[in-house]
Design a protein around this motif. Sequence first.
Motif, PDB file in Angstrom:
ATOM      1  N   GLY A 152      -9.924  25.851   7.880  1.00 38.98           N
ATOM      2  CA  GLY A 152     -10.580  26.239   8.775  1.00 38.98           C
ATOM      3  C   GLY A 152     -11.120  27.845   8.567  1.00 38.98           C
ATOM      4  N   GLY A 153     -10.482  28.272   7.343  1.00 39.77           N
ATOM      5  CA  GLY A 153     -10.793  29.901   6.998  1.00 39.77           C
ATOM      6  C   GLY A 153     -12.115  30.034   6.439  1.00 39.77           C
ATOM      7  N   PRO A 154     -12.104  31.142   5.757  1.00 42.89           N
ATOM      8  CA  PRO A 154     -13.366  31.665   5.092  1.00 42.89           C
ATOM      9  C   PRO A 154     -13.815  31.020   4.078  1.00 42.89           C
ATOM     10  CG  PRO A 154     -11.410  32.936   4.225  1.00 42.89           C
ATOM     11  CD  PRO A 154     -11.004  32.006   5.446  1.00 42.89           C
ATOM     12  N   PHE A 155     -13.002  30.014   3.302  1.00 42.89           N
ATOM     13  CA  PHE A 155     -13.568  29.164   2.263  1.00 42.89           C
ATOM     14  C   PHE A 155     -14.504  28.046   2.739  1.00 42.89           C
ATOM     15  CE2 PHE A 155     -13.306  25.528  -0.593  1.00 42.89           C
ATOM     16  CZ  PHE A 155     -13.821  25.968  -1.874  1.00 42.89           C
ATOM     17  N   PRO A 157     -14.877  24.495   2.900  1.00 44.12           N
ATOM     18  CA  PRO A 157     -15.374  23.295   2.091  1.00 44.12           C
ATOM     19  C   PRO A 157     -16.268  22.656   3.185  1.00 44.12           C
ATOM     20  CG  PRO A 157     -13.011  23.297   2.239  1.00 44.12           C
ATOM     21  CD  PRO A 157     -13.298  24.474   2.788  1.00 44.12           C
ATOM     22  N   TRP A 158     -15.797  22.311   4.245  1.00 36.45           N
ATOM     23  CA  TRP A 158     -16.181  21.676   5.450  1.00 36.45           C
ATOM     24  C   TRP A 158     -17.798  22.167   5.778  1.00 36.45           C
ATOM     25  CZ3 TRP A 158     -12.520  18.654   5.450  1.00 36.45           C
ATOM     26  CH2 TRP A 158     -11.118  18.926   5.334  1.00 36.45           C
ATOM     27  N   GLY A 159     -18.245  23.210   5.408  1.00 37.66           N
ATOM     28  CA  GLY A 159     -19.673  23.522   5.328  1.00 37.66           C
ATOM     29  C   GLY A 159     -20.379  22.866   4.807  1.00 37.66           C
ATOM     30  N   ILE A 160     -19.909  22.452   3.528  1.00 38.45           N
ATOM     31  CA  ILE A 160     -20.924  21.679   2.484  1.00 38.45           C
ATOM     32  C   ILE A 160     -20.900  20.233   3.151  1.00 38.45           C
ATOM     33  CG2 ILE A 160     -20.803  20.488   0.420  1.00 38.45           C
ATOM     34  CD1 ILE A 160     -19.243  22.716  -0.867  1.00 38.45           C
ATOM     35  N   VAL A 161     -19.941  19.662   3.769  1.00 38.27           N
ATOM     36  CA  VAL A 161     -19.964  18.353   4.485  1.00 38.27           C
ATOM     37  C   VAL A 161     -20.766  18.306   5.450  1.00 38.27           C
ATOM     38  CG1 VAL A 161     -18.581  16.187   5.127  1.00 38.27           C
ATOM     39  CG2 VAL A 161     -18.032  17.626   3.523  1.00 38.27           C
ATOM     40  N   GLU A 190     -24.426  27.104   0.874  1.00 44.37           N
ATOM     41  CA  GLU A 190     -23.341  26.764   0.195  1.00 44.37           C
ATOM     42  C   GLU A 190     -23.547  27.157  -1.442  1.00 44.37           C
ATOM     43  OE1 GLU A 190     -24.509  25.136   2.868  1.00 44.37           O
ATOM     44  OE2 GLU A 190     -22.587  25.281   3.914  1.00 44.37           O
ATOM     45  N   VAL A 191     -24.899  26.666  -1.818  1.00 44.32           N
ATOM     46  CA  VAL A 191     -24.992  26.968  -3.273  1.00 44.32           C
ATOM     47  C   VAL A 191     -25.050  28.403  -3.671  1.00 44.32           C
ATOM     48  CG1 VAL A 191     -27.004  26.898  -4.806  1.00 44.32           C
ATOM     49  CG2 VAL A 191     -26.564  24.813  -3.284  1.00 44.32           C
ATOM     50  N   ILE A 192     -25.291  29.333  -2.827  1.00 48.10           N
ATOM     51  CA  ILE A 192     -25.357  30.537  -2.802  1.00 48.10           C
ATOM     52  C   ILE A 192     -24.084  31.067  -2.831  1.00 48.10           C
ATOM     53  CG2 ILE A 192     -26.225  32.916  -1.865  1.00 48.10           C
ATOM     54  CD1 ILE A 192     -28.814  31.622  -0.864  1.00 48.10           C
ATOM     55  N   LEU A 193     -23.331  30.715  -1.824  1.00 49.97           N
ATOM     56  CA  LEU A 193     -21.882  31.300  -1.376  1.00 49.97           C
ATOM     57  C   LEU A 193     -21.005  30.734  -2.524  1.00 49.97           C
ATOM     58  CD1 LEU A 193     -19.886  32.316   0.210  1.00 49.97           C
ATOM     59  CD2 LEU A 193     -19.494  30.395   1.247  1.00 49.97           C
ATOM     60  N   ILE A 202     -29.105  36.597  -9.672  1.00 47.71           N
ATOM     61  CA  ILE A 202     -30.557  36.004 -10.269  1.00 47.71           C
ATOM     62  C   ILE A 202     -30.268  34.646 -10.481  1.00 47.71           C
ATOM     63  CG2 ILE A 202     -30.285  36.665 -12.524  1.00 47.71           C
ATOM     64  CD1 ILE A 202     -33.503  37.165 -12.512  1.00 47.71           C
ATOM     65  N   PHE A 203     -29.387  34.266 -11.084  1.00 48.59           N
ATOM     66  CA  PHE A 203     -29.045  32.710 -11.438  1.00 48.59           C
ATOM     67  C   PHE A 203     -28.744  31.989 -10.214  1.00 48.59           C
ATOM     68  CE2 PHE A 203     -26.400  29.242 -12.291  1.00 48.59           C
ATOM     69  CZ  PHE A 203     -26.857  28.728 -13.604  1.00 48.59           C
ATOM     70  N   VAL A 204     -28.038  32.576  -9.172  1.00 46.93           N
ATOM     71  CA  VAL A 204     -27.839  31.967  -7.945  1.00 46.93           C
ATOM     72  C   VAL A 204     -29.217  31.884  -7.210  1.00 46.93           C
ATOM     73  CG1 VAL A 204     -26.630  32.134  -5.917  1.00 46.93           C
ATOM     74  CG2 VAL A 204     -25.407  32.570  -7.808  1.00 46.93           C
ATOM     75  N   THR A 205     -29.793  32.530  -7.102  1.00 47.90           N
ATOM     76  CA  THR A 205     -31.113  32.542  -6.277  1.00 47.90           C
ATOM     77  C   THR A 205     -31.944  31.577  -6.940  1.00 47.90           C
ATOM     78  OG1 THR A 205     -31.079  34.763  -5.881  1.00 47.90           O
ATOM     79  CG2 THR A 205     -33.156  33.589  -5.615  1.00 47.90           C
TER      80      THR A 205
END
Length: 328
Positions: A152-155, A157-161, A190-193, A202-205
């Motif tokens: 439930g913290g800063p990582f 991964p649930w945000g992706i789901v 999530e892609v950016i993070l 620039i690659f991330v963008t």
Amino acid sequence: MELIGEILKLLVLAGLALAGILVILIWKKGLATKVTYLRFLVQVVAMVAVFYLFTYPIWQLIVLIVILVLPLFLGRFFCGWLCPFGLYMDAITLIRKAVKVRYRILPDKLNKFLHNFRYVLLLVFLIIPFILVLFESSLSLDLAINLAVRLGGPFEPWGIVVGPLLPLIVPWEGPLEISGVYFSYPYVQEVILYAGKVFSEIFVTISAWIFLALTLVGSFLVRRVWCRFCPTGASLAVVNRFKGFKWAPLLHLDKDEEKCTKCGICKRVCPVQVTEVYEQKGGKINTSMCMLCTRCVEMCPYEDCLKVKIGGKTVFKSRNWLEPSTIE
């Protein structure tokens, strides 16, 4: 936030005007898209509700649990009627129809492969925090603490789901800002993070824009393309294969074999190419691919051939809309 509030007020007013128009369209006799218009209205309301949900500090894990447990009772009703990402894809479908471009049909084997592959994606997303904790913690206490932080913290991964729930206007600092209003798109944050931890900005963008372009073009060419392998849409409806769970999900499609003429309309109109409604002889339709959008029930021209049931009660059924008596 004041500007966002004003925008939301305009959206509400526009929604009310749209609702008035839909009331006329939905109840117009002989219209073979009654439920389709109603579903669009429900999707818009759901998207606004999701925005307000994200304005409160709701733990994403709780939202995830609701999404994963809900299919046990309602199948993939969330995917067909409530998911904001589904609304965006349906809107793109309307644009495609307006410019008269024919959609592409995926081979059945590929379509079913994508459906099964979403379970693999879901499993990968869910085990990521556990793998990271095992690599970072050696003591049992550290393991428990880090696991709680990862879940439930800063990582997060649930945000992706829960990515498909992301509204286009977000109540936080999103990837795109226009006049103080932040915009986003499912999975882009999530892609950016996460890509930003490894690659250059620039690659991330560029990656984020490529993902956006691919999903938009894919949705234009293939109906509900993301829904075919979306990990969030992993349905627990498959548990009805096991003894003691034959009742799941409570909300389901039911078919009367004697009234079916194998016309194939149900197979042609399905946004995600579900074939079981056509192939199965009769009774409860057992497939977790169905999003319960009810398009097949709406378009079936045979009275009571297809039904939407919750438990043993019928809530919607097909009717012979081709008969003159229904279009007077």
